[in-house]
Structure formats: C-alpha cells, structure tokens
Design an enzyme around this catalytic site. Structure first.
Site: not given
Ligand code: GLU
Length: 430
Positions: A122, A364, A206, A110, A86, A237
């Site tokens: 990613k 998410s 976030t 994370k 993810k 954002n």
């Molecule tokens: N791009 C965001 C991050 O770096 C969210 C990733 C997601 O929601 O899967 O945490």
C-alpha cells in the site's frame, strides 16, 4: 499560522494517528487469533504483524505559484512470500504511516482470500488533491514514482488506485516508470485507462464485487434484493457505482451520503439524478438543504447497510442501533472489533471488508495478467471470472465460519492469512 491553530492542527493530526494506530492494533489482534485457530506458533505472528518493508519518501514539487513544496509519501510492502506485493496509492490529508501499514496488511488478506498470486502492499501521500491543480497533481504523481522506483516494478510491487487517485494518475505514474526503465511497462501499475493497457471493468470492479457479496448475503438472510431498502454511506468510486448497480437490480436505495452529510428518503432516492450531480470527489449533498448527518444515516431504517466511506463508523456507540439485517463493508475498517461482536450477537449478517472489497484487486490482477500476456479480454469474460472468484471466496468464508464457530471477520482472516503463512513456512522464513 497562530499558535492556537497550530495546536489544533497537531491535536487533530494526533487524533488521526491514534485512530490509525488502534485500527492497526485491532487488525493485528484478529490476525493473531486467526493464526492461533489455524495452529501456527507466535513466531508466525511476529513475521506477519508488520510489513517486511516500509519506505518513507519526501517529494519536492514545484507548485503553480513557483514555490517548491515538500510532500511526504509512503510505500509499505507487507509480505512477498506468495508473490510480488500489490495495492493502491491514496492521496489524502489524513494519510499516515500506521494507516499505510494497516492497509498493506489488509491487502495481503484480500489477495489471500481471492487466491491471487500476490502479497499486500500500500502507498500514500499526505496531500489534498481537492485543492491542487492538474499540473501539480501530475508533478506529484511523477515525483512519487521517481522516489519509490527502486522498490517497485511489475514483478516486485504493483501499485493501483485508491482514495482520491484515478486512471489519469495511474497513467502518469506508468509513463514515469517506463521512462526511468527505458521500456514500456504497462504491468507496473493497474487501474490504467483502457488505451494504455487498462482492463475492462476495473473502474467498477470494487462495486461489482460488493454487489455479488450483497446478493449472496441476502440469500443467506432470505431477503430478495428486489425491493430491499439499502443505505450506502459514501458516494466515491465504490459507493456511486454500487448505488447504480443496486438501483438497476431493483433494490430501493433509501440513503446515501458524502463527507458533508446524508440524504434519506423511505420512498427511494433518484439515483440517476444524484449521479449526474456528483463531483469527481463524490460530493453531492451540498446541493440539498434537507440533509441529515452521517451518524443519523447509519441508524436509519433499512434492510442492507453498506459503509463505503471511511474507517471506524460502526462502533460500540451505535452497533446496537443499526437496523439493517445485512452489513456489507465496502470501505476498509468501517466496523470496530467490538462492534463486530455486537452485530454478530444481534444476528446481523456481516460481510467483512477484506472479502467485500476484494473485487478491485481481483480485476487489477486480471489487468496485470492481460498486460503480461499482451492479449486482452472482453468485459463479459472479466465479469464472469470476477463472479466465480467472489462467490467461491464468499462460500469458503461462510463454511470456515460455520466449521470453526467463529464470526465472519475472523473466518475471513483465517482464509486470508493461511496461504501467506504456508508460503513463508515453505520458504524457510519461519
Ligand atoms: N486500492 C484497492 C484496494 O484497496 C485496489 C488495490 C489494487 O487494485 O491493487 O483494494
């Protein structure tokens, strides 16, 4: 293009590559240390130091002038022992392979910290959406999905927004994927518009997660958020939503910045005015002639500093001059490992990126669960669930930091890596 220009371009590209490489190697070294502390052998580090899969694609896009341009894109899948991978997709001229790899490893951490049933992934495309039309962006987004469609999916790898991508881009990507598979697949991607199965609270998630970390860190330093002076570097954002949340909570936002400069006022900035003037890429300081540089902003007087822009901002060069008592990393990799040591020695309370910015992927996850069950939750429910996860993660990491006598970053990595290592071991991969 002249030879000098071309050489300059190559020079700056290799600088970006070098920066990303050093960011990746320092992330790997903290993962190594975390695994050692937890008692894992070096074989485990060998497994986890690089993504399991890394796909590079070339995407032909018909531009508005009628010519076809080829874009390079990536998708990294770091580790899927716990569950599908993810993580977001960024559209930026500085995207490169090393950075995407590092970011996928961060996503694994994370997800481990927030205890989500995912590994990290990613993606990125080398492009500058600031100079592309709506139609070109749509064709690029759809082309990327066609190029990676074999390796992604709701139970394989689930993309999301990241730097310079938004809910409209997620909508095009979801539509393209659903057409390829010939069934509606909202769970393929998160960060969608509400009418297409998006979740309440995803856009500001976030920043909400960062706000919760700031509140918890302030308690540890006996600071009251009301009346505290805050500097936020970056007005994208995370930075923009955050400035609003903190302002509404009674904090005094004394400094903000974008890619072109910074604004600082001891008396507090007019956040509502700045928010009304920012463009969709987070630019606002161009409207003022009383700006200071981003470098000066980081060293200015404040109680709480939130780097919410790009990586490598707090380094050995300026770590001694940071005035804040609390630093909360909303961006990925804003503080180097050496600077982390300096801040920790100076008793600055640091909330590391992999914890502070985990609110986005957490909501998410809620979006994906709602898509899978076809039953949708209210914003209050989302906020409550996010709050519980963020506070638990924060407390767990503080406890590990105290128990093992390690800094907050290493503690966060220990928490983040543990479940992935255990899952890999149970699967017999090591
Ligand atoms: N791009 C965001 C991050 O770096 C969210 C990733 C997601 O929601 O899967 O945490």
């Amino acid at each position: 293009m002249s030879i000098t220009k071309e050489l300059n371009r190559l020079q700056s590209e290799s600088n970006e590559d070098r920066k990303a490489l050093s960011l990746f190697t320092s992330t790997q070294s903290v993962v190594h240390e975390a695994l050692n502390k937890l008692g894992y052998s070096d074989d485990m580090f060998e497994l986890l130091k690089e993504p399991l899969r890394m796909l590079t694609v070339r995407i032909p896009v018909r531009m508005d002038d009628g010519k076809v341009k080829l874009f390079t894109g990536y998708r990294a899948q770091h580790n899927d022992a716990v569950g599908p991978t993810k993580g977001g997709v960024r559209f930026h001229p500085d995207v490169n392979e090393e950075e995407v790899k590092a970011l996928s490893l961060w996503m694994s951490l994370k997800c481990g910290i927030a205890d989500l049933p995912y590994g990290g992934g990613k993606g990125g495309i080398i492009c500058d959406p600031r100079n592309m039309s709506f139609g070109e962006l749509e064709r690029l987004s759809r082309g990327y999905v066609r190029a990676i469609s074999q390796v992604v999916g709701p139970t394989k790898d689930i993309p999301a927004p990241d730097v310079f991508t938004n809910s409209q881009i997620m909508a095009w990507m979801m539509d393209e994927y659903s057409r390829i598979r010939e069934f509606d697949s909202p769970g393929f991607i998160t960060g969608k518009p509400l009418v297409l199965g998006g979740s309440h609270g995803r856009e500001s998630a976030t920043a909400k997660g960062v706000t919760i970390c700031i509140e918890e860190a302030a308690k540890k330093k006996n600071l009251s958020l009301k009346g505290s002076r805050v500097i936020i570097q970056g007005f994208g954002n995370a930075g923009s939503f955050l400035s609003k949340f903190l302002h509404d909570a009674g904090a005094i936002v004394v400094g903000i910045s974008d890619a072109y400069g910074a604004l600082y006022d001891q008396a507090g900035l007019d956040i509502d005015y700045l928010l009304s003037k920012r463009d969709s890429f987070g630019t606002v300081t161009k409207l003022f002639n009383t700006t200071i540089s981003n470098k000066e902003l980081l060293k200015s007087e404040c109680d709480i500093l939130v780097p919410a822009a790009i990586s490598n901002q707090i380094t050995v060069e300026n770590a001694h001059e940071i005035k804040a008592k609390v630093v909360v990393e909303a961006a990925n990799g804003p503080t180097t490992i050496e600077a982390t040591k300096i801040l920790t020695e100076r008793d600055v309370f640091l909330v590391p990126d992999v914890l502070a910015s985990s609110g986005g992927v957490t909501v998410s996850y809620f979006e994906w669960v709602q898509n899978n069950q076809g039953y949708y939750w209210s914003e209050e429910e989302i906020d409550k669930k996010l709050h519980t996860i963020m506070v638990n993660s924060f407390e767990t990491i503080v406890n590990v930091s105290q128990l093992y006598q390690v800094d907050m970053r290493l503690a966060a990595y220990m928490v983040g890596v543990r479940r992935m290592a255990e899952a890999s071991r149970f699967r017999g991969w090591i």
